[in-house]
Design a protein around this motif. Structure first.
Motif, PDB file in Angstrom:
ATOM      1  N   GLY A 192      26.477 -38.380 -11.678  1.00 55.65           N
ATOM      2  CA  GLY A 192      26.882 -39.372 -12.652  1.00 55.65           C
ATOM      3  C   GLY A 192      26.018 -40.677 -12.762  1.00 55.65           C
ATOM      4  O   GLY A 192      25.589 -41.139 -11.628  1.00 55.65           O
ATOM      5  N   GLN A 193      25.699 -40.981 -13.989  1.00 56.13           N
ATOM      6  CA  GLN A 193      24.731 -42.242 -14.114  1.00 56.13           C
ATOM      7  C   GLN A 193      25.669 -43.612 -13.693  1.00 56.13           C
ATOM      8  O   GLN A 193      26.846 -43.680 -14.384  1.00 56.13           O
ATOM      9  N   ASP A 194      24.970 -44.466 -13.120  1.00 58.78           N
ATOM     10  CA  ASP A 194      26.010 -45.400 -12.587  1.00 58.78           C
ATOM     11  C   ASP A 194      25.497 -46.824 -13.132  1.00 58.78           C
ATOM     12  O   ASP A 194      24.513 -47.458 -12.558  1.00 58.78           O
ATOM     13  N   ARG A 195      26.317 -47.110 -14.042  1.00 53.74           N
ATOM     14  CA  ARG A 195      26.004 -48.558 -14.937  1.00 53.74           C
ATOM     15  C   ARG A 195      26.094 -49.673 -13.873  1.00 53.74           C
ATOM     16  O   ARG A 195      25.250 -50.746 -14.112  1.00 53.74           O
ATOM     17  N   VAL A 235      30.104 -31.225 -12.786  1.00 54.24           N
ATOM     18  CA  VAL A 235      30.298 -32.239 -13.946  1.00 54.24           C
ATOM     19  C   VAL A 235      29.242 -33.384 -13.868  1.00 54.24           C
ATOM     20  O   VAL A 235      28.903 -33.834 -12.807  1.00 54.24           O
ATOM     21  N   THR A 236      29.000 -33.450 -15.221  1.00 57.56           N
ATOM     22  CA  THR A 236      27.983 -34.812 -15.402  1.00 57.56           C
ATOM     23  C   THR A 236      28.288 -35.909 -16.007  1.00 57.56           C
ATOM     24  O   THR A 236      29.463 -35.774 -16.960  1.00 57.56           O
ATOM     25  N   VAL A 237      28.241 -37.075 -15.560  1.00 59.83           N
ATOM     26  CA  VAL A 237      28.913 -38.269 -16.276  1.00 59.83           C
ATOM     27  C   VAL A 237      27.725 -39.075 -17.038  1.00 59.83           C
ATOM     28  O   VAL A 237      26.792 -39.400 -16.230  1.00 59.83           O
ATOM     29  N   ILE A 238      27.783 -39.320 -18.033  1.00 63.87           N
ATOM     30  CA  ILE A 238      26.733 -39.928 -18.993  1.00 63.87           C
ATOM     31  C   ILE A 238      27.209 -41.374 -19.099  1.00 63.87           C
ATOM     32  O   ILE A 238      28.151 -41.609 -19.886  1.00 63.87           O
ATOM     33  N   VAL A 268      30.306 -26.048 -16.479  1.00 68.21           N
ATOM     34  CA  VAL A 268      29.693 -27.378 -16.661  1.00 68.21           C
ATOM     35  C   VAL A 268      30.714 -28.333 -17.686  1.00 68.21           C
ATOM     36  O   VAL A 268      30.833 -27.767 -18.668  1.00 68.21           O
ATOM     37  N   VAL A 269      30.983 -29.384 -17.252  1.00 66.06           N
ATOM     38  CA  VAL A 269      31.750 -30.244 -18.020  1.00 66.06           C
ATOM     39  C   VAL A 269      30.931 -31.694 -18.165  1.00 66.06           C
ATOM     40  O   VAL A 269      30.662 -32.175 -16.981  1.00 66.06           O
ATOM     41  N   SER A 270      30.815 -32.028 -19.306  1.00 68.99           N
ATOM     42  CA  SER A 270      30.025 -33.414 -19.366  1.00 68.99           C
ATOM     43  C   SER A 270      30.908 -34.435 -19.943  1.00 68.99           C
ATOM     44  O   SER A 270      31.954 -34.128 -20.709  1.00 68.99           O
TER      45      SER A 270
END
Length: 511
Positions: free
Chosen positions: A326-329, A358-361, A395-397
């Motif tokens: 996951g991309q970490d803001r 799981v990918t987190v955008i 895959v779940v985004s």
């Protein structure tokens, strides 16, 4: 088992230490469930061709260490989960690996693979045994091959690098973990400091060959004592064993999930959504992970790079375990090439462990710099797209907030896509798109209104399957919002797992 003070080294790493260290029995007692270890006995006769002097050394080593060779193998349990173990005994000729020890490692790994057991490798070794020369050196090939075959069989390999691990032990079974940990202060390196000093006439630069430094460089996932490893190992094994939920939801649950894509007029205008996702107090991927109990955070690419803008972990949502990238803001940095290589490590780990990904955008856009160009940013975006589109596991985004440019798109190929109500997706950051279309960044709000970037627009276009509500803004209810996203993932992971392989890949590729 008494503690051992090794008198000398016999490995090519030349690792020498004056500290008193626990032997293999004490180590296994610390890591495994009490009383669960059962040794796998294999012959430990002197190697073919051993001269009288070497035979005498072996006899003394057995008396010193209390073991018949430099490795102990067997099986035990951690949290009730069975696993196989290969553990060095450093008190036996500095844990050096000769042909007999190598054969024992190979036999143990093959037995673990046949029994489909997870594998814990705990080297503490000066490396290849110098008394046996090239024969022991060549044994590295067979060891590496069997460990790799174990991973190809979909079975996890957990490596714990103990003090010290050098030479051929580090360059074979010590570097082939699915997950890799190191002891605090452990000397870990290919070239032992004693050899370096003899070759170069000066000591090796301090602080480089330590578990902590390797962790900083993304080569080690965490620095843990044996006692600290024990609960982490239990969580890892429990997560991997559970995998995706084995009970796909019925038609009613599917219909309920599909209805979450609410009518377009529930979504604010594009610029309002973009402004909302730019709030510095908006919850990100770390808030999402705080909403679930079972996580094991990992670090780096495994190839000497770290990525501050991307989180990598094992996690469980509801009944489904997964690998999450996951991309970490909260890092305050745009994702660069190394971040995308972390995503590719996550995909490879999910493939290997047969867990969903799981990918987190959540990014305003990729790193734009000479270093990113030289680091192959465009190529890493392309490779992420290709690898996720072809990944053989569910895959779940999750489009959690900002979705700017190729760095966002790289994490999007998925069987199911969730979006927060205010989330958005654009080819470029809005101001950049405005500069291209109108020659100024001042008309960004006008441009995004025409680009159909909002969650509702994406749902209408078939890109998003489910919208997770914000009431009315995630930043104003961070805990409740994170809990809703976690609950949605708990429902969506079984849906993705229930989709057949051909249909799944077709959806990701937009067939």
């Amino acid at each position: 088992m008494p503690q051992i003070r090794p008198p000398r080294t016999s490995g090519e790493g030349g690792a020498v230490t004056d500290c008193v260290r626990p032997g293999s029995t004490a180590y296994l007692d610390a890591v495994l469930d009490p009383g669960s270890f059962r040794a796998w006995t294999t012959p430990a006769a002197p190697p073919v061709g051993a001269d009288a002097g070497y035979r005498a050394e072996l006899i003394r080593a057995r008396a010193d260490a209390g073991t018949d060779e430099s490795v102990v193998t067997g099986e035990g349990s951690a949290g009730g989960e069975r696993l196989a173990v290969v553990c060095s005994e450093f008190g036996f000729l500095a844990g050096s690996v000769g042909t007999v020890a190598a054969a024992r490692i190979v036999t143990a790994v093959e037995r673990a693979t046949a029994a489909r057991l997870p594998l814990l490798l705990a080297p503490a070794s000066g490396g290849t045994r110098m008394q046996e020369g090239t024969a022991a050196f060549l044994a590295m090939i067979e060891i590496a091959d069997r460990v790799a075959a174990h991973r190809r069989a979909g079975l996890p390999v957990v490596v714990h690098l103990r003090h010290p691990t050098t030479g051929g032990a580090f360059a074979s079974w010590g570097s082939l973990g699915s997950l890799t940990f190191a002891e605090p202060g452990a000397l870990v390196g290919f070239l032992g400091p004693r050899v370096y000093r003899e070759l170069h006439g000066a000591p090796f630069p301090p602080g480089v060959q330590t578990g902590e430094h390797l962790h900083e460089r993304g080569l080690v996932d965490a620095v843990l004592t044996a006692d600290e490893l024990a609960p982490v190992l239990r969580r890892i094994l429990a997560l991997i064993r559970s995998g995706p939920s084995s009970a796909p939801p019925g038609p009613a649950s599917v219909r309920s999930a599909e209805r979450r894509g609410l009518p377009r007029d529930r979504t604010p205008d594009a610029w309002t959504s973009i402004t909302a996702t730019r709030r510095t107090d908006r919850p990100g991927v770390r808030a999402l992970l705080a909403a679930v109990e079972d996580t094991v955070e990992l670090r780096g690419t495994g190839a000497g790079e770290t990525a501050a803008a991307t989180v990598l972990c094992l996690a469980r949502f509801g009944a489904s375990a997964c690998v999450l990238a996951g991309q970490d803001r909260s890092a305050g940095r745009a994702p660069g090439p190394a971040d995308l290589r972390v995503v590719r490590r996550a995909a490879a780990l999910a493939r290997e462990l047969r867990l969903p990904l799981v990918t987190v955008i959540d990014t305003a856009g990729a790193e734009l710099s000479p270093a990113a160009e030289e680091g192959g940013l465009a190529g890493e975006i392309a490779r992420c797209l290709a690898e996720l589109a072809d990944l053989p596991v569910p895959v779940v985004s999750v489009l959690l907030g900002q979705g700017g440019g190729g760095a966002a798109l790289a994490l999007l190929p998925a069987d199911r896509v969730l979006a927060a109500r205010n989330a958005w997706l654009t080819p470029l950051p809005p101001e950049g798109a405005s500069a291209i279309v109108h020659g100024t960044a001042e008309r960004a709000a006008e441009v995004v209104a025409d680009q159909r970037v909002r969650s509702a627009d994406l749902a209408a276009h078939g890109v998003v399957d489910r919208i997770v509500e914000e009431c009315p803004d995630a930043a104003d209810e961070p805990d409740a919002f994170a809990a809703r996203v976690a609950a949605a993932l708990a429902e969506e992971l079984p849906l993705a797992a229930a989709t057949g392989g051909t249909r799944r890949l077709g959806r990701r590729r937009r067939d």
